[in-house]
Design an enzyme around this catalytic site. Structure first.
Site, PDB file in Angstrom:
ATOM      1  N   HIS A   1       0.868  -1.180   0.000  1.00  0.00           N
ATOM      2  CA  HIS A   1       0.000   0.000   0.000  1.00  0.00           C
ATOM      3  C   HIS A   1       0.902   1.227   0.000  1.00  0.00           C
ATOM      4  O   HIS A   1       1.731   1.391   0.885  1.00  0.00           O
ATOM      5  CB  HIS A   1      -0.929  -0.004   1.222  1.00  0.00           C
ATOM      6  CG  HIS A   1      -1.822   1.193   1.248  1.00  0.00           C
ATOM      7  ND1 HIS A   1      -3.067   1.199   0.661  1.00  0.00           N
ATOM      8  CD2 HIS A   1      -1.627   2.442   1.748  1.00  0.00           C
ATOM      9  CE1 HIS A   1      -3.606   2.400   0.811  1.00  0.00           C
ATOM     10  NE2 HIS A   1      -2.746   3.169   1.461  1.00  0.00           N
ATOM     11  N   CYS A   2       0.757   2.098  -1.011  1.00  0.00           N
ATOM     12  CA  CYS A   2       1.586   3.306  -1.107  1.00  0.00           C
ATOM     13  C   CYS A   2       0.825   4.472  -0.469  1.00  0.00           C
ATOM     14  O   CYS A   2      -0.266   4.815  -0.923  1.00  0.00           O
ATOM     15  CB  CYS A   2       1.896   3.598  -2.576  1.00  0.00           C
ATOM     16  SG  CYS A   2       2.667   5.187  -2.827  1.00  0.00           S
ATOM     17  N   PHE A   3       1.424   5.062   0.576  1.00  0.00           N
ATOM     18  CA  PHE A   3       0.738   6.156   1.272  1.00  0.00           C
ATOM     19  C   PHE A   3       0.779   7.458   0.478  1.00  0.00           C
ATOM     20  O   PHE A   3      -0.097   8.296   0.616  1.00  0.00           O
ATOM     21  CB  PHE A   3       1.343   6.350   2.668  1.00  0.00           C
ATOM     22  CG  PHE A   3       0.935   5.258   3.611  1.00  0.00           C
ATOM     23  CD1 PHE A   3      -0.304   5.288   4.228  1.00  0.00           C
ATOM     24  CD2 PHE A   3       1.765   4.182   3.859  1.00  0.00           C
ATOM     25  CE1 PHE A   3      -0.697   4.266   5.079  1.00  0.00           C
ATOM     26  CE2 PHE A   3       1.381   3.156   4.703  1.00  0.00           C
ATOM     27  CZ  PHE A   3       0.143   3.203   5.318  1.00  0.00           C
TER      28      PHE A   3
END
Ligand code: ZN
Length: 274
Positions: free
Chosen positions: A121-123
């Site tokens: 998951h890329c913030f």
């Protein structure tokens, strides 16, 4: 979970703020300062070439950023529609471990979506990275890194011209920050110049971090692994590295390197078409 949700909002805002500041500094400060040089009068002056290069890098970084979000993992509603409602409900309850029912898929609680070939998951994009948007994510990291390093060089040229200092000595960059902080508090340095100096260190940090992340991600792609599989210790079937590369970058990889575009040949799309 609340901290992660907050980070999911703060990180994209941070990225967009840095992008805006970089754009304003380049277009209104660094590039105009290059035109002040009397030797830059020809059509292909270094200032114009630099401006074109910066616009190309930032258009690719932002274009791929938008495509990462646009090609985000498939919607939960679609799975419910496909009759996987019970599995999804179990994931939401936490009674079934994510990815156990469908191989190579993972349910992300932050996105509330199922990702095919989940990586992480890329913030900064607030989205999961999977088979659909991996190529755009790699291109986003690459061009962000290049745009930061380009801004670093332009910023160093601006500071060296404004403060009449040289960066020929490698130690000059290391001693610049403590030296300029003391000058700033003694009133010898303008706040705008201090701001540019702080941005130099930020660009260096972001540029190196993105380049390192991009290299690590490329290594995983060549091995045919995802970050999620490495973390969970899932063994993958060995395949030639060319096949692994083509899976992510497609046949039109060269065009994808130059202009932001989606990988229409990804396995997800092929499966969907069947
Ligand atoms: Zn996610």
């Amino acid at each position: 979970m609340l901290v992660l949700r907050l980070l999911n909002v703060v990180a994209p805002a941070y990225f967009l703020c840095i992008s805006l500041v970089t754009f304003v500094l380049q277009i209104f400060v660094f590039i105009p300062s290059m035109f002040r040089d009397p030797s830059t009068t020809s059509l292909f002056s270094p200032a114009l070439l630099h401006g074109a290069l910066f616009l190309f890098l930032s258009a690719n970084a932002l274009g791929n950023y938008v495509l990462v979000i646009q090609s985000s993992p498939e919607d939960l509603g679609k799975d419910l529609h496909l009759g996987k409602g019970a599995e999804v409900a179990d994931w939401l309850d936490g009674s079934r471990s994510p990815g156990s029912a469908l191989p190579s898929t993972h349910f992300c609680r932050l996105c509330a979506r199922v990702t095919q070939r989940h990586d992480h998951h890329c913030f900064f994009t607030g989205n999961c990275i999977g088979s659909r948007n991996m190529r755009n994510f790699i291109m986003f990291c690459l061009y962000t890194s290049l745009a930061c390093l380009d801004s670093l060089v332009a910023g160093m040229a601006y500071i060296s011209a404004t403060l009449s200092m040289s960066f020929a000595d490698p130690l000059a960059f290391l001693t610049l920050l403590p030296h300029s902080i003391s000058q700033f508090f003694s009133g010898a340095l303008l706040s705008s110049e201090m701001f540019v100096i702080l941005m130099l260190y930020l660009w260096l940090g972001i540029g190196l971090a993105c380049a390192g992340f991009c290299c690590h991600q490329m290594l995983l792609i060549l091995r045919g692994q995802t970050r999620y599989q490495v973390r969970k210790g899932i063994v993958v079937r060995a395949r030639p590295w060319r096949e692994n590369l083509q899976e992510v970058f497609g046949k039109k990889w060269l065009l994808g390197l130059l202009i932001p575009m989606q990988n229409m040949e990804s396995s997800y799309r092929r499966q969907k078409e069947k």
